[in-house]
Write an enzyme that holds these catalytic residues in place. Structure first.
Site, PDB file in Angstrom:
ATOM      1  N   SER A 196       0.824  -1.198   0.000  1.00  0.00           N
ATOM      2  CA  SER A 196       0.000   0.000   0.000  1.00  0.00           C
ATOM      3  C   SER A 196       0.865   1.259   0.000  1.00  0.00           C
ATOM      4  O   SER A 196       1.917   1.319   0.639  1.00  0.00           O
ATOM      5  CB  SER A 196      -0.897   0.004   1.242  1.00  0.00           C
ATOM      6  N   GLN A 234       0.913  -0.207  -4.722  1.00  0.00           N
ATOM      7  CA  GLN A 234      -0.472   0.253  -4.806  1.00  0.00           C
ATOM      8  C   GLN A 234      -0.528   1.767  -4.728  1.00  0.00           C
ATOM      9  O   GLN A 234       0.146   2.391  -3.918  1.00  0.00           O
ATOM     10  CB  GLN A 234      -1.296  -0.385  -3.692  1.00  0.00           C
ATOM     11  N   TYR A 283      -3.075   5.228  -4.653  1.00  0.00           N
ATOM     12  CA  TYR A 283      -4.352   5.930  -4.568  1.00  0.00           C
ATOM     13  C   TYR A 283      -4.266   7.198  -5.414  1.00  0.00           C
ATOM     14  O   TYR A 283      -3.182   7.747  -5.627  1.00  0.00           O
ATOM     15  CB  TYR A 283      -4.674   6.321  -3.122  1.00  0.00           C
ATOM     16  N   THR A 312      -5.968   1.712  -6.940  1.00  0.00           N
ATOM     17  CA  THR A 312      -7.172   1.486  -6.140  1.00  0.00           C
ATOM     18  C   THR A 312      -8.067   2.715  -6.209  1.00  0.00           C
ATOM     19  O   THR A 312      -7.669   3.796  -5.797  1.00  0.00           O
ATOM     20  CB  THR A 312      -6.814   1.190  -4.673  1.00  0.00           C
ATOM     21  N   ARG A 333     -20.089   3.815  11.662  1.00  0.00           N
ATOM     22  CA  ARG A 333     -20.113   2.360  11.647  1.00  0.00           C
ATOM     23  C   ARG A 333     -20.953   1.911  12.835  1.00  0.00           C
ATOM     24  O   ARG A 333     -20.819   2.445  13.934  1.00  0.00           O
ATOM     25  CB  ARG A 333     -18.695   1.796  11.740  1.00  0.00           C
ATOM     26  N   LYS A 376      -8.051  -1.918  -9.205  1.00  0.00           N
ATOM     27  CA  LYS A 376      -8.717  -2.600  -8.078  1.00  0.00           C
ATOM     28  C   LYS A 376      -9.984  -1.853  -7.693  1.00  0.00           C
ATOM     29  O   LYS A 376      -9.969  -0.635  -7.534  1.00  0.00           O
ATOM     30  CB  LYS A 376      -7.759  -2.683  -6.893  1.00  0.00           C
ATOM     31  N   HIS A 432     -13.493  -3.279  -1.778  1.00  0.00           N
ATOM     32  CA  HIS A 432     -12.583  -2.739  -0.763  1.00  0.00           C
ATOM     33  C   HIS A 432     -12.761  -3.462   0.567  1.00  0.00           C
ATOM     34  O   HIS A 432     -12.679  -2.866   1.647  1.00  0.00           O
ATOM     35  CB  HIS A 432     -12.787  -1.239  -0.576  1.00  0.00           C
ATOM     36  N   ASP A 489     -10.852  -9.961  -4.829  1.00  0.00           N
ATOM     37  CA  ASP A 489     -10.523  -9.896  -3.413  1.00  0.00           C
ATOM     38  C   ASP A 489     -11.775  -9.601  -2.616  1.00  0.00           C
ATOM     39  O   ASP A 489     -12.713  -8.974  -3.108  1.00  0.00           O
ATOM     40  CB  ASP A 489      -9.427  -8.861  -3.121  1.00  0.00           C
ATOM     41  N   GLY A 490     -11.794 -10.121  -1.390  1.00  0.00           N
ATOM     42  CA  GLY A 490     -12.925  -9.915  -0.500  1.00  0.00           C
ATOM     43  C   GLY A 490     -13.507 -11.214   0.011  1.00  0.00           C
ATOM     44  O   GLY A 490     -14.100 -11.977  -0.751  1.00  0.00           O
ATOM     45  N   GLY A 491     -13.297 -11.507   1.300  1.00  0.00           N
ATOM     46  CA  GLY A 491     -13.947 -12.637   1.939  1.00  0.00           C
ATOM     47  C   GLY A 491     -13.202 -13.951   1.889  1.00  0.00           C
ATOM     48  O   GLY A 491     -13.725 -14.970   2.354  1.00  0.00           O
ATOM     49  N   ARG A 510     -11.165 -16.817   3.109  1.00  0.00           N
ATOM     50  CA  ARG A 510     -10.748 -17.327   4.405  1.00  0.00           C
ATOM     51  C   ARG A 510     -10.235 -18.763   4.335  1.00  0.00           C
ATOM     52  O   ARG A 510      -9.639 -19.247   5.293  1.00  0.00           O
ATOM     53  CB  ARG A 510     -11.928 -17.292   5.402  1.00  0.00           C
ATOM     54  N   ARG A 568      -7.351  -9.304   5.293  1.00  0.00           N
ATOM     55  CA  ARG A 568      -7.483  -9.546   6.731  1.00  0.00           C
ATOM     56  C   ARG A 568      -6.838 -10.862   7.150  1.00  0.00           C
ATOM     57  O   ARG A 568      -6.265 -10.959   8.234  1.00  0.00           O
ATOM     58  CB  ARG A 568      -8.956  -9.530   7.119  1.00  0.00           C
TER      59      ARG A 568
END
Length: 403
Positions: free
Chosen positions: A107, A127, A129, A155, A164, A253, A277, A308-310, A312, A332
């Site tokens: 990043s 990466q 921005y 990205t 949140r 991305k 994201h 990407d995303g989720g 595991r 993550r």
């Protein structure tokens, strides 16, 4: 406690036990009510496998190439911002990725300089921005290229979440004496995390050194964040400008719509990552895996499509590849491994994924990751999100699933 863990869920449990609450909160946070971050994982549970009962059971290959880089399995490190979960941060992650033969995404908001990370893993994508002026962006690109970055990750998927449901993580702008006193109650009850930093002779670094060139002082995370959010968003001509000014592959991305994927092809990018994201963009955006099949159908013959995303489990990787992804990026999952056991913890997570991929290939009776196709996956009615298609497909996955 045995430092080895057998699942990504166990890595997360250990990370939660080890990290101060504000640090752990930054890892699990999604935007607003968390609808998208939840769907990223839930969607994988809705997909099933259609295994064969007999077939090849010899050695199975996971090797592939992504944007010109040979990798041992279809998994890459997704770029994530300031990694205060461990004093070695992105350098430890880069070493782990190199040890397991995969590429690193770094990043521009990372806590370690691009030069140090590329020294640890030459297969590093930088990466970017859309942040600051074009001169600023060109300078960052030039620095990454001079350091040896093999590609660029642009990205663009980001919106500002004002609230949140579980509370935004409290992250200080810097670490002075007053700030350390404020956060002391949260850190003294996590002595192993604090001891790791004390042994390294450092404190968590909340500056972002890759946004500057020369002898300029690195800004703090929130100063950099403010510049990013204050920069007018780019248009497609700006995307093409990045491609034209970078000598190498560019991965865009954040694509979730077919029409955006097609515009990305027109702009000249080498690949896209179907992504929301990690649930930190506009809440209510569907899970990336739901949008993948339609996008892969539309542009998979023109550019490389990642997701990407989720992710595991290794079986999640196999589902994504079977539905059209060249590879996946993880975020993550490796951060929890880093928090749990440093570089060895990241290697542990990568080994878990590799083992899960191999197990799924065995069950499906496939000898290579390249042999996977959609017939290997059970796709329920209504699963796919075909967003922005100019013309409805003649035969959708949903239709195929019901036939």
């Amino acid at each position: 406690m045995n430092p080895w863990f057998e699942t990504v869920a166990e890595a997360q449990r250990r990370a939660k036990k080890r990290l101060p609450k504000p640090v752990y909160g930054a890892l699990i946070a999604g935007s607003e009510r968390g609808q998208t971050i939840e769907d990223n994982q839930k969607a994988f549970t809705e997909l099933g496998f259609a295994p064969h009962v007999a077939g090849p059971i010899g050695e199975r290959s996971q090797a592939t190439t992504v944007l010109g880089q040979s990798v041992s399995m279809p998994v890459l490190i997704s770029p994530t911002g300031v990694q205060a979960v461990h004093p070695d941060g992105e350098v430890a992650v880069a070493r782990a990725a190199a040890a397991r033969g995969i590429a690193m995404g770094l990043s521009s908001f990372a806590s370690k300089p691009v030069e140090e990370v590329i020294a640890a893993n030459p297969a590093t994508f930088f990466q970017l921005y859309w942040c600051g002026s074009k001169d600023d962006i060109l300078a960052r690109m030039a620095r990454a290229k001079a350091a040896g970055a093999v590609g660029l990750i642009l990205t663009l998927d980001w919106s500002f979440s004002h609230g949140r449901d579980w509370g935004s993580p409290e992250i200080p702008q810097g670490l002075d004496f007053r700030t350390m006193l404020k956060f002391a109650p949260a850190t003294v009850i996590k002595p192993r995390w604090l001891t790791t930093y004390l042994k390294s002779g450092t404190l968590p670094d909340l500056t972002v050194p890759n946004l500057v060139t020369g002898d300029a002082k690195a800004p703090g995370f929130f100063a950099a964040y403010g510049e990013w959010m204050g920069t007018p968003p780019p248009d497609w001509a700006d995307v093409q400008w990045v491609v034209d000014n970078w000598d190498g592959p560019v991965l865009l991305k954040g694509v979730i719509r077919v029409d955006d994927a097609q515009r990305a092809v027109d702009a000249g990018v080498a690949g896209i990552s179907v992504s929301n994201h990690g649930g930190n963009n506009l809440d209510g955006t569907p899970a990336a895996i739901r949008a993948l099949p339609a996008i892969a159908d539309a542009v998979g013959d023109d550019i490389e499509v990642l997701l990407d995303g989720g992710i595991r489990r290794g079986s999640d990787v196999v589902k994504a590849v079977a539905l059209g992804a060249r590879a996946v990026l993880i975020g993550r999952a490796y951060l929890w491994g880093l928090a749990a056991n440093g570089q060895a913890g990241v290697e542990n997570v990568l080994d878990i994924l590799k083992g899960g991929i191999d197990s799924a290939l065995l069950g499906l009776r496939k000898t290579s990751i390249h042999d996977l196709d959609r017939d290997d996956i059970v796709v329920p009615q209504g699963f796919v999100r075909d967003l922005g298609s100019p013309v409805a497909p003649t035969r959708s996955l949903d239709a195929a699933a019901s036939s």
